[in-house]
Design a protein around this motif. Structure first.
Motif, PDB file in Angstrom:
ATOM      1  N   SER A 245       0.844  -1.189   0.000  1.00  0.00           N
ATOM      2  CA  SER A 245       0.000   0.000   0.000  1.00  0.00           C
ATOM      3  C   SER A 245       0.885   1.247   0.000  1.00  0.00           C
ATOM      4  O   SER A 245       2.098   1.171   0.219  1.00  0.00           O
ATOM      5  N   ILE A 246       0.280   2.395  -0.223  1.00  0.00           N
ATOM      6  CA  ILE A 246       1.022   3.657  -0.190  1.00  0.00           C
ATOM      7  C   ILE A 246       1.613   3.890   1.199  1.00  0.00           C
ATOM      8  O   ILE A 246       2.772   4.301   1.341  1.00  0.00           O
ATOM      9  N   LYS A 247       0.829   3.612   2.236  1.00  0.00           N
ATOM     10  CA  LYS A 247       1.294   3.787   3.607  1.00  0.00           C
ATOM     11  C   LYS A 247       2.519   2.925   3.876  1.00  0.00           C
ATOM     12  O   LYS A 247       3.493   3.374   4.500  1.00  0.00           O
ATOM     13  N   GLU A 248       2.496   1.675   3.421  1.00  0.00           N
ATOM     14  CA  GLU A 248       3.629   0.768   3.638  1.00  0.00           C
ATOM     15  C   GLU A 248       4.859   1.215   2.856  1.00  0.00           C
ATOM     16  O   GLU A 248       5.992   1.109   3.345  1.00  0.00           O
ATOM     17  N   ALA A 249       4.654   1.737   1.648  1.00  0.00           N
ATOM     18  CA  ALA A 249       5.769   2.237   0.854  1.00  0.00           C
ATOM     19  C   ALA A 249       6.451   3.410   1.550  1.00  0.00           C
ATOM     20  O   ALA A 249       7.683   3.520   1.595  1.00  0.00           O
ATOM     21  N   LEU A 250       5.650   4.309   2.113  1.00  0.00           N
ATOM     22  CA  LEU A 250       6.203   5.454   2.839  1.00  0.00           C
ATOM     23  C   LEU A 250       6.928   5.000   4.107  1.00  0.00           C
ATOM     24  O   LEU A 250       7.950   5.582   4.489  1.00  0.00           O
ATOM     25  N   LEU A 251       6.428   3.948   4.748  1.00  0.00           N
ATOM     26  CA  LEU A 251       7.074   3.412   5.939  1.00  0.00           C
ATOM     27  C   LEU A 251       8.457   2.858   5.613  1.00  0.00           C
ATOM     28  O   LEU A 251       9.435   3.126   6.317  1.00  0.00           O
ATOM     29  N   VAL A 252       8.550   2.095   4.524  1.00  0.00           N
ATOM     30  CA  VAL A 252       9.847   1.558   4.104  1.00  0.00           C
ATOM     31  C   VAL A 252      10.772   2.707   3.712  1.00  0.00           C
ATOM     32  O   VAL A 252      11.967   2.710   4.036  1.00  0.00           O
ATOM     33  N   GLY A 253      10.226   3.709   3.030  1.00  0.00           N
ATOM     34  CA  GLY A 253      11.034   4.868   2.650  1.00  0.00           C
ATOM     35  C   GLY A 253      11.540   5.635   3.858  1.00  0.00           C
ATOM     36  O   GLY A 253      12.669   6.137   3.865  1.00  0.00           O
ATOM     37  N   LEU A 254      10.708   5.722   4.902  1.00  0.00           N
ATOM     38  CA  LEU A 254      11.133   6.391   6.131  1.00  0.00           C
ATOM     39  C   LEU A 254      12.276   5.630   6.794  1.00  0.00           C
ATOM     40  O   LEU A 254      13.205   6.236   7.343  1.00  0.00           O
TER      41      LEU A 254
ATOM     42  N   ALA B 267      12.709  -3.177   6.916  1.00  0.00           N
ATOM     43  CA  ALA B 267      11.356  -2.615   6.853  1.00  0.00           C
ATOM     44  C   ALA B 267      10.495  -3.379   5.853  1.00  0.00           C
ATOM     45  O   ALA B 267       9.300  -3.609   6.089  1.00  0.00           O
ATOM     46  N   GLY B 268      11.101  -3.779   4.728  1.00  0.00           N
ATOM     47  CA  GLY B 268      10.368  -4.568   3.750  1.00  0.00           C
ATOM     48  C   GLY B 268       9.935  -5.911   4.301  1.00  0.00           C
ATOM     49  O   GLY B 268       8.805  -6.361   4.076  1.00  0.00           O
ATOM     50  N   LEU B 269      10.827  -6.547   5.065  1.00  0.00           N
ATOM     51  CA  LEU B 269      10.457  -7.808   5.717  1.00  0.00           C
ATOM     52  C   LEU B 269       9.355  -7.567   6.745  1.00  0.00           C
ATOM     53  O   LEU B 269       8.483  -8.416   6.960  1.00  0.00           O
ATOM     54  N   GLY B 270       9.396  -6.397   7.388  1.00  0.00           N
ATOM     55  CA  GLY B 270       8.399  -6.070   8.398  1.00  0.00           C
ATOM     56  C   GLY B 270       6.990  -5.957   7.831  1.00  0.00           C
ATOM     57  O   GLY B 270       6.013  -6.210   8.540  1.00  0.00           O
ATOM     58  N   VAL B 271       6.878  -5.562   6.552  1.00  0.00           N
ATOM     59  CA  VAL B 271       5.555  -5.510   5.910  1.00  0.00           C
ATOM     60  C   VAL B 271       5.306  -6.782   5.100  1.00  0.00           C
ATOM     61  O   VAL B 271       4.459  -6.808   4.223  1.00  0.00           O
ATOM     62  N   ARG B 272       6.102  -7.818   5.412  1.00  0.00           N
ATOM     63  CA  ARG B 272       5.901  -9.181   4.907  1.00  0.00           C
ATOM     64  C   ARG B 272       6.227  -9.367   3.429  1.00  0.00           C
ATOM     65  O   ARG B 272       5.671 -10.235   2.753  1.00  0.00           O
ATOM     66  N   LEU B 273       7.147  -8.554   2.903  1.00  0.00           N
ATOM     67  CA  LEU B 273       7.656  -8.824   1.567  1.00  0.00           C
ATOM     68  C   LEU B 273       8.561 -10.048   1.599  1.00  0.00           C
ATOM     69  O   LEU B 273       9.127 -10.386   2.645  1.00  0.00           O
ATOM     70  N   THR B 274       8.724 -10.701   0.473  1.00  0.00           N
ATOM     71  CA  THR B 274       9.729 -11.753   0.369  1.00  0.00           C
ATOM     72  C   THR B 274      11.111 -11.112   0.489  1.00  0.00           C
ATOM     73  O   THR B 274      11.270  -9.905   0.257  1.00  0.00           O
ATOM     74  N   HIS B 275      12.117 -11.894   0.838  1.00  0.00           N
ATOM     75  CA  HIS B 275      13.485 -11.364   0.910  1.00  0.00           C
ATOM     76  C   HIS B 275      13.903 -10.755  -0.430  1.00  0.00           C
ATOM     77  O   HIS B 275      14.531  -9.696  -0.487  1.00  0.00           O
ATOM     78  N   GLU B 276      13.558 -11.450  -1.510  1.00  0.00           N
ATOM     79  CA  GLU B 276      13.964 -10.994  -2.837  1.00  0.00           C
ATOM     80  C   GLU B 276      13.343  -9.647  -3.180  1.00  0.00           C
ATOM     81  O   GLU B 276      14.034  -8.734  -3.654  1.00  0.00           O
TER      82      GLU B 276
END
Length: 301
Positions: free
Chosen positions: A177-186, A205-214
């Protein structure tokens, strides 16, 4: 101009290019290692109008890195340009598409860009304090370790599956989501402090929003490119217009840094298909602790 100045620039270029994408803080290493070996002012005093050339040279090397990232991910950046054009015409983006990923890249760069402009002068003072950088590098290792530990907790119910199948149960970049993208950017903004890794904080941060490692690694590398490029554009003129630092040596350093960064990106992209952050956490702990001990009991910097 002397041989030692050439050696220093080449070594820093290799160091910066190799470590920029590894989650171990390239900026931290380019502050700590010159201090450990006693290089001090990279330019020898007056080459930058009476000021140290260290920061502008390091940022120039980052320019080589950012150009390498642009080349490596050229398809992604071409898609970003297409997305900007399409949005200008249609005024809409469909979630879950490559255009959506491009939008997430644009949004994710905003927090670090704004904070970098606001805090630039205050953060520059840290470049003269290698002990602080070493302590932050140790903290960076803790961030990596905690981030990977949290991912393992999320994987607990999938423990019976092979690693690749476990990864498939997590999210792709298109679903953010946009919110999650801004969180990773922060999270990327932490890397404005030497010792924190840009790629490390954004991958965690990406792992924190449950993205794959890749996908966490890919998003991290894409977010870092415009921020590094913008920072370079601000500092490089100091070398080109206010110093006697040789133009050809700047270009040589940028080329070396860029080639090293390209090879590092290729390696890490494959590594994070199944690799973890733990080894980098252990390295940061060891490097930070050893550096602090050396400064406290041996070098007395």
């Amino acid at each position: 101009m002397d041989l030692m100045q050439i050696i220093k620039t080449v070594v820093l270029a290799l160091l910066q290019g190799v470590t920029e994408l590894f989650p171990i803080s390239s900026l931290g290493h380019t502050v700590i290692i010159p201090s450990l070996v006693g290089w001090g002012d990279l330019a020898g005093g007056t080459a930058c109008g009476g000021k140290s050339c260290f920061l502008p040279v390091v940022v120039a090397l980052h320019l080589g890195t950012s150009l390498a990232l642009l080349i490596y991910f050229w398809r992604d950046w071409l898609q970003v340009l297409k997305t900007i054009g399409n949005v200008a015409v249609t005024r809409k983006i469909t979630r879950g598409t490559e255009e959506w990923v491009s939008w997430l890249i644009i949004l994710g760069t905003i927090p670090a860009g704004l904070l970098g402009l606001l805090l630039k002068n205050k953060l520059e003072n840290l470049f003269s304090e290698p002990q602080i950088v070493a302590a932050v590098l140790f903290l960076n290792g803790s961030v990596l370790f905690i981030g990977e530990a949290m991912r393992r907790r999320a994987e607990a119910n999938l423990a019976s599956l092979p690693p690749r199948e476990r990864e498939a149960h997590f999210r792709s970049l298109k679903t953010l989501s946009i919110k999650e993208a801004l969180l990773v950017g922060l999270a990327q903004s932490l890397a404005l402090i030497p010792g924190f890794s840009r790629s490390g904080t954004t991958i965690v941060a990406g792992l924190g929003v449950r993205l794959t490692h890749e996908d966490a690694a890919r998003y991290s590398f894409l977010l870092g490119t415009p921020v590094i490029l913008a920072a370079s554009a601000l500092e490089v003129p100091v070398l080109f217009h206010q110093s006697q630092f040789p133009f050809w040596l700047i270009i040589l350093g940028m080329v070396i840094s860029g080639v090293a960064a390209y090879l590092s990106t290729a390696f890490l992209t494959r590594y994070f298909e199944k690799g973890r952050l733990d080894p980098f956490a252990y390295y940061c702990w060891a490097a930070g602790l050893i550096t602090l001990v050396l400064f406290a009991f041996v070098l007395h910097v």
